[in-house]
Design an enzyme around this catalytic site. Structure first.
Site, mmCIF file in Angstrom:
data_model
loop_
_atom_site.group_PDB
_atom_site.id
_atom_site.type_symbol
_atom_site.label_atom_id
_atom_site.label_comp_id
_atom_site.label_asym_id
_atom_site.label_seq_id
_atom_site.Cartn_x
_atom_site.Cartn_y
_atom_site.Cartn_z
ATOM 1 C CE LYS A 274 -4.076 1.806 2.425
ATOM 2 N NZ LYS A 274 -4.970 2.066 1.302
HETATM 3 C C1 LIG Z 1 -6.507 0.388 -4.007
HETATM 4 C C2 LIG Z 1 -7.219 -0.193 -2.848
HETATM 5 N N1 LIG Z 1 -7.755 -1.419 -2.960
HETATM 6 C C3 LIG Z 1 -8.418 -1.997 -1.937
HETATM 7 C C4 LIG Z 1 -8.575 -1.342 -0.734
HETATM 8 C C5 LIG Z 1 -9.303 -2.009 0.395
HETATM 9 O O1 LIG Z 1 -8.388 -2.449 1.359
HETATM 10 P P1 LIG Z 1 -8.769 -2.511 2.897
HETATM 11 O O2 LIG Z 1 -10.004 -3.317 2.989
HETATM 12 O O3 LIG Z 1 -7.616 -3.170 3.543
HETATM 13 O O4 LIG Z 1 -8.980 -1.118 3.345
HETATM 14 C C6 LIG Z 1 -8.041 -0.060 -0.567
HETATM 15 C C7 LIG Z 1 -8.154 0.656 0.703
HETATM 16 O O5 LIG Z 1 -7.269 0.640 1.480
HETATM 17 C C8 LIG Z 1 -7.337 0.514 -1.641
HETATM 18 O O6 LIG Z 1 -6.816 1.738 -1.521
#
Ligand SMILES: Cc1ncc(COP(=O)(O)O)c(C=O)c1O
Length: 315
Positions: free
Chosen positions: A159
């Site tokens: 991330k």
């Molecule tokens: C690109 C992206 N995909 C998926 C998610 C969903 O991830 P999570 O459920 O861990 O927040 C997020 C959010 O964080 C995101 O930014």
């Protein structure tokens, strides 16, 4: 979207004032995007504020940094505790928590060399990302002309702040064209995810989601949805999803920390199912919001309570 200040931000193990959490314009991160971050929700429950999947988020935080050869100088346990302390110190009932690790001021070139590693955690009050109305009635989205990065370019399991330049293109194109959000395809044209959400499709009673290898973030809410489906005896499968399946699916929904579980009622102005929230999405939402509000049993110990004495918190 409002961005209300809180009192304190955690920085390298100490609390500082919100207004003092500043970096130099020549910090490595500003030119080269070298930051990894998390987004976590803390929910108001009957037993006080509770952080959803605190440990899993902090493990992903360290994993994201590790991919980029950054060793966060705090353990998962340290960061877990810091999040709880931040919620307490800012007297939050519910909030969004944003841990960030970045390469700071100390190197002018791409090679991070002497740039120090700085770790921050901030929090603020945040409402529904795709709107209250969207949670109930569904949102109108499009397939973006921007694709997710190919696997051998920017690693999507991290991330990383840099990935969100791509997300911004997807989101800005969608809103400019009158949609709430955009869905990105991967480099081969298969469904990947939203600009800030994972995606699920329901076909003939089975819940499908693209594998992580389709350039999707390993979402923690995605994992929670898969677990909830298994708990509710709803068949759930990770499967490559062609774009056109979005149009003929019975139901489609987004999930993520910000978006929670949000039904999609149309894609590219083509109605999905009956054009409103579908029954399986509703069941998953009820379970998800039941657990996060504390009204349904937290059988997987997903919540850690800010007001519980250290060691007593469930996780
Ligand atoms: C690109 C992206 N995909 C998926 C998610 C969903 O991830 P999570 O459920 O861990 O927040 C997020 C959010 O964080 C995101 O930014």
């Amino acid at each position: 979207m409002s961005f209300p200040k809180t009192d304190k931000i955690w920085h390298n193990g100490k609390f500082i004032d919100w207004d003092d959490a500043k970096i130099h314009v020549l910090a490595h991160v500003v030119s080269y995007g070298s930051a990894l971050f998390e987004g976590i929700r803390c929910y108001k429950t009957t037993q006080g504020p509770a952080i959803f999947r605190n440990r899993e988020h902090m493990q992903r935080f360290r994993n994201s940094a590790h991919i980029y050869r950054i060793e966060v100088p705090f353990t998962v346990e340290d960061l877990w505790e810091a999040n709880l302390e931040l919620v307490r110190i800012n007297k939050m009932q519910s909030c969004y928590i944003r841990p960030i690790v970045l390469r700071g001021y100390g190197s002018g070139g791409v090679d991070p060399g002497g740039a120090p590693i700085e770790t921050y955690i901030a929090c603020w009050e945040w409402g529904r990302y795709l709107g209250d109305e969207g949670l109930k009635n569904g949102v109108d989205v499009c397939v973006s002309s921007w694709h997710r990065s190919a696997p051998n370019t920017l690693p999507q399991m991290a991330k990383a702040a840099a990935n969100y330049m791509n997300s911004q293109l997807i989101r800005m194109e969608a809103t400019t064209n009158g949609y709430i959000e955009g869905i990105a395809l991967d480099t081969n044209g298969y469904v990947s995810e939203g600009s800030g959400e994972n995606i699920f499709v329901v076909m003939d009673g089975t819940v499908l989601t693209p594998p992580i290898a389709n350039s999707a973030l390993p979402g923690i809410t995605r994992n929670a949805v898969i677990t909830i489906c298994r708990d509710l005896d709803i068949p759930v499968v990770e499967q490559v999803i062609p774009r056109e399946m979005l149009y003929i699916a019975n139901e489609v929904f987004f999930c993520g920390t910000a978006a929670e579980v949000t039904p999609i009622r149309s894609v590219d102005r083509i109605k999905v199912g009956n054009g409103s929230r579908g029954p399986i999405t509703k069941r998953i939402q009820e379970e998800f919001f039941g657990i996060t509000s504390g009204s349904k049993p937290d059988r997987h110990t997903w919540l850690s309570y800010a007001n519980a004495p250290t060691g007593v918190a469930v996780r």
